[in-house]
Structures are given as structure tokens and as C-alpha cells.
Design an enzyme around this catalytic site. Structure first.
Site, PDB file in Angstrom:
ATOM      1  N   GLU A 163       9.654 -10.931 -22.724  1.00  0.00           N
ATOM      2  CA  GLU A 163       9.119  -9.729 -21.857  1.00  0.00           C
ATOM      3  C   GLU A 163       8.223  -9.018 -22.776  1.00  0.00           C
ATOM      4  O   GLU A 163       7.069  -8.419 -22.310  1.00  0.00           O
ATOM      5  CB  GLU A 163      10.599  -8.852 -21.846  1.00  0.00           C
ATOM      6  CG  GLU A 163      10.226  -7.144 -21.424  1.00  0.00           C
ATOM      7  CD  GLU A 163       9.668  -7.245 -20.009  1.00  0.00           C
ATOM      8  OE1 GLU A 163       9.434  -8.115 -19.404  1.00  0.00           O
ATOM      9  OE2 GLU A 163       9.312  -6.231 -19.810  1.00  0.00           O
ATOM     10  N   ARG A 217       1.099   1.996  -6.018  1.00  0.00           N
ATOM     11  CA  ARG A 217       1.296   1.073  -5.040  1.00  0.00           C
ATOM     12  C   ARG A 217      -0.056   0.060  -4.656  1.00  0.00           C
ATOM     13  O   ARG A 217       0.067  -0.827  -3.855  1.00  0.00           O
ATOM     14  CB  ARG A 217       1.764   1.493  -3.728  1.00  0.00           C
ATOM     15  CG  ARG A 217       3.206   2.264  -3.815  1.00  0.00           C
ATOM     16  CD  ARG A 217       3.506   2.833  -2.715  1.00  0.00           C
ATOM     17  NE  ARG A 217       4.009   1.795  -1.797  1.00  0.00           N
ATOM     18  CZ  ARG A 217       5.128   1.133  -1.643  1.00  0.00           C
ATOM     19  NH1 ARG A 217       6.030   1.655  -2.477  1.00  0.00           N
ATOM     20  NH2 ARG A 217       5.572   0.165  -0.777  1.00  0.00           N
ATOM     21  N   HIS A 254       8.148 -28.063 -30.338  1.00  0.00           N
ATOM     22  CA  HIS A 254       7.860 -28.956 -29.403  1.00  0.00           C
ATOM     23  C   HIS A 254       6.313 -28.832 -28.724  1.00  0.00           C
ATOM     24  O   HIS A 254       6.304 -29.272 -27.503  1.00  0.00           O
ATOM     25  CB  HIS A 254       8.979 -29.053 -28.332  1.00  0.00           C
ATOM     26  CG  HIS A 254      10.362 -29.235 -28.874  1.00  0.00           C
ATOM     27  ND1 HIS A 254      10.575 -30.392 -29.371  1.00  0.00           N
ATOM     28  CD2 HIS A 254      11.376 -28.417 -29.217  1.00  0.00           C
ATOM     29  CE1 HIS A 254      11.767 -30.478 -29.770  1.00  0.00           C
ATOM     30  NE2 HIS A 254      12.249 -29.042 -29.686  1.00  0.00           N
ATOM     31  N   CYS A 284       0.873  -1.126  -0.091  1.00  0.00           N
ATOM     32  CA  CYS A 284       0.089   0.009   0.035  1.00  0.00           C
ATOM     33  C   CYS A 284       0.918   1.131   0.120  1.00  0.00           C
ATOM     34  O   CYS A 284       2.299   0.969   0.083  1.00  0.00           O
ATOM     35  CB  CYS A 284      -0.940  -0.138   1.258  1.00  0.00           C
ATOM     36  SG  CYS A 284      -1.660  -1.491   1.431  1.00  0.00           S
ATOM     37  N   LYS A 323       2.636  -1.993  -8.222  1.00  0.00           N
ATOM     38  CA  LYS A 323       3.963  -1.882  -8.646  1.00  0.00           C
ATOM     39  C   LYS A 323       5.136  -2.507  -7.876  1.00  0.00           C
ATOM     40  O   LYS A 323       6.300  -2.968  -8.537  1.00  0.00           O
ATOM     41  CB  LYS A 323       4.188  -0.491  -8.638  1.00  0.00           C
ATOM     42  CG  LYS A 323       5.635   0.081  -9.130  1.00  0.00           C
ATOM     43  CD  LYS A 323       5.803  -0.090 -10.684  1.00  0.00           C
ATOM     44  CE  LYS A 323       7.082   0.596 -11.194  1.00  0.00           C
ATOM     45  NZ  LYS A 323       7.356  -0.160 -12.710  1.00  0.00           N
ATOM     46  N   LYS A 364       4.478  -7.871 -21.199  1.00  0.00           N
ATOM     47  CA  LYS A 364       4.102  -6.540 -21.412  1.00  0.00           C
ATOM     48  C   LYS A 364       2.669  -6.365 -21.975  1.00  0.00           C
ATOM     49  O   LYS A 364       1.551  -5.930 -21.216  1.00  0.00           O
ATOM     50  CB  LYS A 364       4.991  -5.636 -22.164  1.00  0.00           C
ATOM     51  CG  LYS A 364       6.287  -5.303 -21.805  1.00  0.00           C
ATOM     52  CD  LYS A 364       6.023  -4.039 -20.654  1.00  0.00           C
ATOM     53  CE  LYS A 364       6.234  -4.767 -19.351  1.00  0.00           C
ATOM     54  NZ  LYS A 364       7.139  -5.076 -18.560  1.00  0.00           N
ATOM     55  N   TRP A 385      -3.869  -1.662  -1.420  1.00  0.00           N
ATOM     56  CA  TRP A 385      -4.076  -2.992  -1.991  1.00  0.00           C
ATOM     57  C   TRP A 385      -4.135  -4.179  -1.031  1.00  0.00           C
ATOM     58  O   TRP A 385      -3.348  -4.393  -0.307  1.00  0.00           O
ATOM     59  CB  TRP A 385      -2.637  -3.069  -2.831  1.00  0.00           C
ATOM     60  CG  TRP A 385      -2.595  -4.232  -4.000  1.00  0.00           C
ATOM     61  CD1 TRP A 385      -3.279  -3.851  -5.142  1.00  0.00           C
ATOM     62  CD2 TRP A 385      -2.118  -5.479  -3.913  1.00  0.00           C
ATOM     63  NE1 TRP A 385      -3.169  -5.110  -5.759  1.00  0.00           N
ATOM     64  CE2 TRP A 385      -2.241  -6.024  -4.989  1.00  0.00           C
ATOM     65  CE3 TRP A 385      -1.369  -6.332  -2.867  1.00  0.00           C
ATOM     66  CZ2 TRP A 385      -2.003  -7.318  -5.221  1.00  0.00           C
ATOM     67  CZ3 TRP A 385      -1.155  -7.525  -3.061  1.00  0.00           C
ATOM     68  CH2 TRP A 385      -1.436  -8.148  -4.396  1.00  0.00           C
ATOM     69  N   GLU A 432      -0.023  -7.981 -19.127  1.00  0.00           N
ATOM     70  CA  GLU A 432      -0.120  -7.360 -17.732  1.00  0.00           C
ATOM     71  C   GLU A 432      -1.028  -6.048 -18.329  1.00  0.00           C
ATOM     72  O   GLU A 432      -1.721  -5.604 -17.490  1.00  0.00           O
ATOM     73  CB  GLU A 432       0.807  -6.914 -17.001  1.00  0.00           C
ATOM     74  CG  GLU A 432       1.911  -6.433 -17.639  1.00  0.00           C
ATOM     75  CD  GLU A 432       3.123  -5.997 -16.681  1.00  0.00           C
ATOM     76  OE1 GLU A 432       3.228  -6.509 -15.511  1.00  0.00           O
ATOM     77  OE2 GLU A 432       4.367  -5.844 -17.181  1.00  0.00           O
ATOM     78  N   ASN A 451       1.322  -0.175   5.993  1.00  0.00           N
ATOM     79  CA  ASN A 451       1.758  -0.824   4.539  1.00  0.00           C
ATOM     80  C   ASN A 451       2.487  -2.362   5.192  1.00  0.00           C
ATOM     81  O   ASN A 451       3.583  -2.058   5.913  1.00  0.00           O
ATOM     82  CB  ASN A 451       2.643   0.062   3.767  1.00  0.00           C
ATOM     83  CG  ASN A 451       3.154  -0.872   2.683  1.00  0.00           C
ATOM     84  OD1 ASN A 451       2.772  -1.926   2.052  1.00  0.00           O
ATOM     85  ND2 ASN A 451       4.614  -0.508   2.246  1.00  0.00           N
ATOM     86  N   GLY A 452       2.005  -3.325   4.879  1.00  0.00           N
ATOM     87  CA  GLY A 452       2.767  -4.624   5.378  1.00  0.00           C
ATOM     88  C   GLY A 452       1.902  -5.648   5.645  1.00  0.00           C
ATOM     89  O   GLY A 452       0.676  -5.531   5.427  1.00  0.00           O
TER      90      GLY A 452
END
Ligand code: M6R
Length: 611
Positions: free
Chosen positions: A484, A27, A507, A2, A606, A488, A75, A491, A99-100
Site C-alpha cells: 500500500e 471521477r 529472491h 465520468c 477515483k 500510494k 474521463w 500513484e 457516464n458509462g
């Protein structure tokens, strides 16, 4: 995961707190709230579910007056996103933002309920408010009450606490979650991250785990949780507030994509020894003897940073001739992995706070390995636990999708490889000079690629915006770029995408191909070119829509693909720095055309400080 913010000073605090939260929204953004010391000795709280604009509306309807306050953007970890679970949490005269994750929240909840506390929310944070409140009830001042409450907590926290009884101060504390104090003239700030404070001050005090601080308008007192005084010099941060803004771009992500030449320049600055065709390696923290003695390099990271480490492995093995192993940090930790003396662990992380990477690197260090951090956020947790740190200087990255930090991570991994290669006698001075000169030219070349491909890539994104699946293929150094590119797209546009080593396609994944699937195939002119072109043709033969990313003037690639994106000819070691750019742009434009929330995609945050 957060964002928290606090202000104590002479100004009305609500606009400052909101501004800070806006810069921290990356965040987490499922609810937000403020608590302020209001006139009349009360703490007043406003909270709202959803993005910050909902809190702003709530404040327009019922403004908050006061010059000392705390704020939070959430979050969710414990308890679904709802107003009752939003922070700040209040118990009696005490308000807390956090936050945590408090790991022992279940026994604490039981204990508090048995003691008669009414707990309104499902959060672990509210328990902290009750613990502090109970200490205040027993006559302790706020600092002592917070100190006592912290003694009961297990887990990760950055907290800011107000008490109605002490309206002139905020007490903050930190353990395993980030917290920085901003020092103003007659005013003090705190926040989870630097950008929240940049419009107000550049002088920052970075708290360490196990520390707390009392913030008043004219002073900060830093102590350990045990009560010992701590003396620490503030650091001056050169990022300008404008660097943390969108600077005219529609989204932070697009701005950050176009900032890459500048980020690269800043990251290379002072590190290339062009006179000797070498790299200045003092930040790497190894003596020349250590460099020769390294048995193996172990690269730890998550997500995009993990993709950078795959390229890093190829750089290290080719240039420094040192065995290199890549591990996804969450898969490394807690395992009986064989690591120890003689190993150099390189922990790569934009935020420097990713819990899996942090814990994995700590485990490796405990077993005797040396840890080198490659991180972007100064003073963050991974650099602090590491033996040495080689920062990327990309500046604040606000878009949840990492772009400029990826390319600067590649640069640091390449510089590390050149430095080790020279010390270990693994490359000639001539080869090293070529690489150093190639790196020095990168900012200009990257700028050309971004400008030269932007419109074409936007057109392709428009054409294929409705594709439900996209395949990305590459060999060698193009393989991590394929991964990558796929990440991108996934997400930010929520389109299913797979990145594969081009040689693996036959394969299994080849079964996915039909005429509705665009295959983005990376075929720069490198040692793999012929085989990559064959793979491209295999995809085309199965009716895939083939978009090739190839070197300028490659007529064969032009003939065998439906669409062609060209990059300039560079040393093959440098191709990933260029091929990734159109892939970032492609993902961006697909997402923008779809109208998704590019900078804050659903379900993501993030900085991932949970397991
Ligand atoms: O801050 P870190 O580099 O440690 O973050 C690692 C990942 O969480 C991060 O790269 C994530 O995959 C990004 N959303 C990618 O764009």
C-alpha cells in the site's frame, strides 16, 4: 467513469451545475461541459477541454442563462479528450450527458450513418443523442423517446437528457453506472455521486439499474425502463457539505489522511459490544449457524481495497480459523474459478462501483456463494447486488488515492473476523475482548501517530524527494502495508516503488538496491521482528538508505537504520492501522514537494467503471 449532474428548478442552473461538477471532478477531468435550456426555446451548450476551470472561463466569456440544465466532467473512454468529444452531445433538439460505455456503439454508428445522421464526435454518447432525437422526430415525447432509445443500448450508462421541446424537465436513466436523485423544495437534482448534491439537499433517491425518471421542479416520477411505476422512499444522508470540502487542508488527500481517527470512530460506532468483548454482527447477514458452516472466505477487490483484503486474509485465518483466499477481482472474473455454496465472498470496494469487483462478485453469487459487500458509498452497485452489506463509514473520499477508506476497510475486516471467530469457537472470549478493546482505542492512537510523525515524515520526504526508486518491505501484516505504501507513492508522485514481502527480497529485488535507493522497512515488534530486522540489515549492507518503521523504544531498529519512524506498541494484529499512516504521509509529502496534482493524479480516476 465520468461525472454527470442535472438541475431543474427556479434558480439559475449554471452555477449549481458547475459546483456539482467541481465536486465530481475526481471521477474524471479531461473535459467538461454544460447544456442549458436558454430563453427562447433553445438548448445552449458550452464545452471545454481540460479541467473545470477552462469551462468556467468559457462561461465567463459567454454565460449561459436558464434554470434547467445538465453537466458533465469526462474521463475519456471512446475518443480522445477534445472539445468535440466533450459532453453534452447534441443532436437536433436533444442534449445528452452520459457516464458509462455503450458496448454496441459500432453497429449503432453504422446504422445511424446509413440513415443519414452526421456524427460529429468519436464518442458512443453522441449516438444516444441521435437515437433519442430520431424518436422525438417521430412524434414521441422526451420520456417515450428516451425509453425507446434505451431499448437499443447495450452496456453501462447513467444518462441525463434535455429536449428543447420540453424545457421544464430532465429525463434520466441508469444501468450499471451510478445515478442519484436529490430532492429539493421546488427543485430537483441528479448526479453521479452524493457529494455533488450535499450543499443543496440531504434527501436522496437512489436509482436502480433498468430505471428511468422524469425530473421536474416540483416532482420526480420513477419508472422502470419498461414503463412500470416504481415507488421508493428517499434516504436521508447525514454527510454534511463541509465533510465534502477540504476543510482548510491543502489537498483532499491530506485532509482525508487526518480524518482517519474520525472515520475509524464512525466505522466502529455501534458495532463493538464492549460489554461482552464481542462485535455486533447483524449487518454481516449470516446466522450463527451460517457462520459455523462457512467452508472458506473468498476476498475480492482491486487496488488499495485489494491490499486491505490481504490483511483481511491474515485476520480471518488467525482469528476465525477459516481458510481465506484473496483474488484480484479482474483476475477472478471470467475464469473457471472454483467457488460456490459454502463460500462467503467478501467484495471490498470504497466506491462500491468498481466494475471488475462488481462483475467478479456477481459471478461468484451466480455460482451459489453468499456475497457480503464492504463498501463506503451507500446504495452503490456492489452493496445492492450483495446479500448483505457491512459499510465503512469513512464519509466521502475525494482524493483519488484512497487513505481513510483503506483503514476503515481494515476495521471492518477485523470486526468480521472477530465476529466469525466467536461464532466458530475459534478464539477465546478473552482474546476477543483484547481485540475489541484494541479497536476501541484505535482512533486515539491513530491521532497520536499522525500528529507525532507528520513533521518527521515531511522532513524525510524533503530529503529523499529525488529518489527514483523506493523499496517497501514488510512481513506478515506489514506486507500489505508495504504494498500500500508503494502504491500510494507511485500513484501520486509518479516515483517508481515496489512493495515486497521482506523475505522475498533475497529472491530478486535485492538486485535493485544501491546507495540511491531508500528502503522503507516495516519492523514493528511482532512475531516476525527478528527476521524483519535481518532483512533490514541485508538492505543496509547493500548500501540502501534504510528508513525503519518500528515500535517505540526499539533501540536495535534505531541502531541499524538511517532514519526511524516510531509507532506506539499495540497488539500485533493492530499494527497495520498504525504503520500505514506514516507511509500515506510520506507519499503525500513527496508528491506535494514535486508539485504533482495530488488529488487528481494523471491517468487515474477515483471510480473505475471500465474493464
Ligand atoms: O472503489 P474501489 O475501492 O473498488 O477502488 C479500487 C481501486 O481502484 C482503488 O483502490 C485504487 O487503487 C486507488 N487509486 C488507490 O489509491
Amino acid at each position: 467513469m465520468c461525472g454527470i449532474v442535472g438541475y431543474v428548478g427556479p434558480q439559475a442552473c449554471a452555477p449549481i451545475l458547475l459546483d456539482g461538477l467541481r465536486r465530481l471532478e475526481y471521477r474524471g477531468y479531461d473535459s467538461a461541459g454544460l447544456a442549458v435550456h436558454a430563453p427562447g426555446g433553445r438548448i445552449e451548450v458550452r464545452r471545454a477541454v481540460g479541467k473545470l476551470r477552462n469551462l468556467e472561463s468559457a462561461l465567463r466569456e459567454k454565460p449561459l442563462e436558464g434554470a434547467v440544465g445538465i453537466g458533465h466532467t469526462r474521463w475519456a473512454t471512446h475518443g480522445r479528450p477534445s472539445e468535440v468529444n466533450a459532453h453534452p452531445h447534441v443532436a437536433g433538439d436533444v442534449a445528452v450527458v452520459h457516464n458509462g460505455i455503450i458496448e454496441n456503439h459500432m453497429p449503432l454508428r453504422r446504422e445511424l450513418e446509413e440513415a443519414g445522421c452526421t456524427i460529429a464526435s468519436d464518442t458512443d454518447t453522441e449516438l444516444v443523442a441521435h437515437l433519442v432525437e430520431r424518436e422525438v422526430q417521430q412524434g414521441k415525447d422526451l420520456e417515450a423517446a428516451v425509453r425507446a432509445a434505451l431499448g437499443r443500448l447495450e452496456g453501462a450508462y447513467a444518462i441525463a437528457v434535455l429536449s428543447a421541446k420540453e424545457p421544464e424537465r430532465i429525463v434520466v436513466a441508469k444501468s450499471a453506472s451510478p445515478l442519484v436523485i436529490g430532492l429539493g423544495e421546488g427543485e430537483m437534482f441528479c448526479a453521479s455521486d452524493i457529494p455533488a448534491l450535499l450543499p443543496y439537499t440531504r434527501d436522496m433517491l437512489f436509482m436502480e439499474d433498468g430505471e428511468m425518471a422524469v425530473l421536474e421542479a416540483g416532482s420526480v416520477r420513477l419508472t422502470t425502463v419498461a414503463g412500470a411505476d416504481v415507488e421508493r422512499e428517499p434516504k436521508r444522508i447525514d454527510w454534511s457539505p463541509v465533510m465534502a470540502e477540504k476543510a482548510g487542508y491543502k489537498h483532499f488527500m491530506l485532509k482525508e489522511i487526518f480524518e482517519q481517527p474520525r472515520a475509524m470512530e464512525d466505522t466502529l460506532r455501534g458495532r463493538l459490544d464492549r460489554e461482552h468483548g464481542d462485535v455486533h454482527g447483524h449487518e454481516i447477514g449470516l446466522s450463527e449457524e451460517d457462520a459455523k458452516g462457512i467452508r472458506r472466505v473468498l476476498l475480492l477487490a482491486c487496488g488499495t481495497s485489494h491490499h486491505a483484503t490481504i490483511a483481511g486474509k491474515y485476520f480471518l485465518e488467525e482469528i476465525a480459523k477459516v481458510p481465506a483466499v484473496i483474488e484480484i477481482a479482474s483476475e477472478f472474473r471470467g475464469r473457471e474459478a472454483v467457488v460456490g455454496e459454502g463460500d462467503l465472498v467478501v467484495a471490498v470496494s470504497q466506491s462500491g462501483e468498481t466494475l471488475d469487483t462488481l462483475v467478479a462478485a456477481k459471478e461468484a453469487k451466480e455460482r451459489g456463494a453468499k456475497v457480503l459487500a464492504i463498501a463506503n458509498v451507500i446504495g452503490s452497485a456492489i452493496p445492492r447486488m450483495a446479500d448483505a452489506v457491512f459499510y465503512t463509514h469513512a464519509g466521502p473520499e475525494i482524493g483519488v488515492a484512497s487513505t481513510k477508506c483503506f483503514s476503515t476497510q481494515l476495521a471492518n475486516l477485523l470486526m468480521l473476523s472477530v465476529w466469525l471467530g466467536r461464532r466458530r469457537g475459534a478464539i477465546t472470549a478473552e482474546r476477543s475482548r483484547e481485540l475489541v478493546e484494541g479497536l476501541a482505542r484505535l482512533p486515539t492512537t491513530m491521532k497520536d501517530v499522525l500528529q507525532g510523525t507528520r513533521q518527521l515524515v515531511a522532513n524525510l520526504a524533503r530529503r529523499y524527494v529525488d529518489a527514483r526508486d523506493v523499496l517497501y518491505l514488510g512481513r506478515g501484516l506489514s506486507f500489505p502495508i508495504a504494498l500500500e505504501g508503494a502504491l500510494k507513492l507511485k500513484e501520486i508522485s509518479y516515483v517508481h516503488a515496489e512493495g515486497y514481502p521482506a523475505g522475498e527480497m533475497k529472491h530478486g529485488p535485492i538486485a535493485l538496491i544501491d546507495s540511491s535507493v531508500p528502503a522503507i522497512v516495516l519492523v514493528p515488534r511482532d512475531r516476525h521482528w527478528e527476521r524483519s530486522i535481518s532483512n533490514l540489515q541485508e538492505a543496509k549492507a547493500r548500501e540502501a538508505i534504510v528508513i525503519a518503521v518500528a515500535t517505540e523504544g526499539d533501540e536495535e531498529a534505531r541502531q541499524v537504520s538511517h532514519d526511524l519512524i516510531e509507532i506506539p506498541a499495540v497488539d500485533e494484529v493492530l499494527t497495520p492501522f498504525l504503520t500505514v499512516l506514516p507511509l500515506q504521509l510520506y507519499a503525500y509529502y513527496v508528491a506535494d514537494f514535486k508539485g504533482t496534482d495530488v488529488d487528481q493524479p494523471r491517468n487515474l480516476a477515483k471510480t473505475v467503471t471500465v474493464e
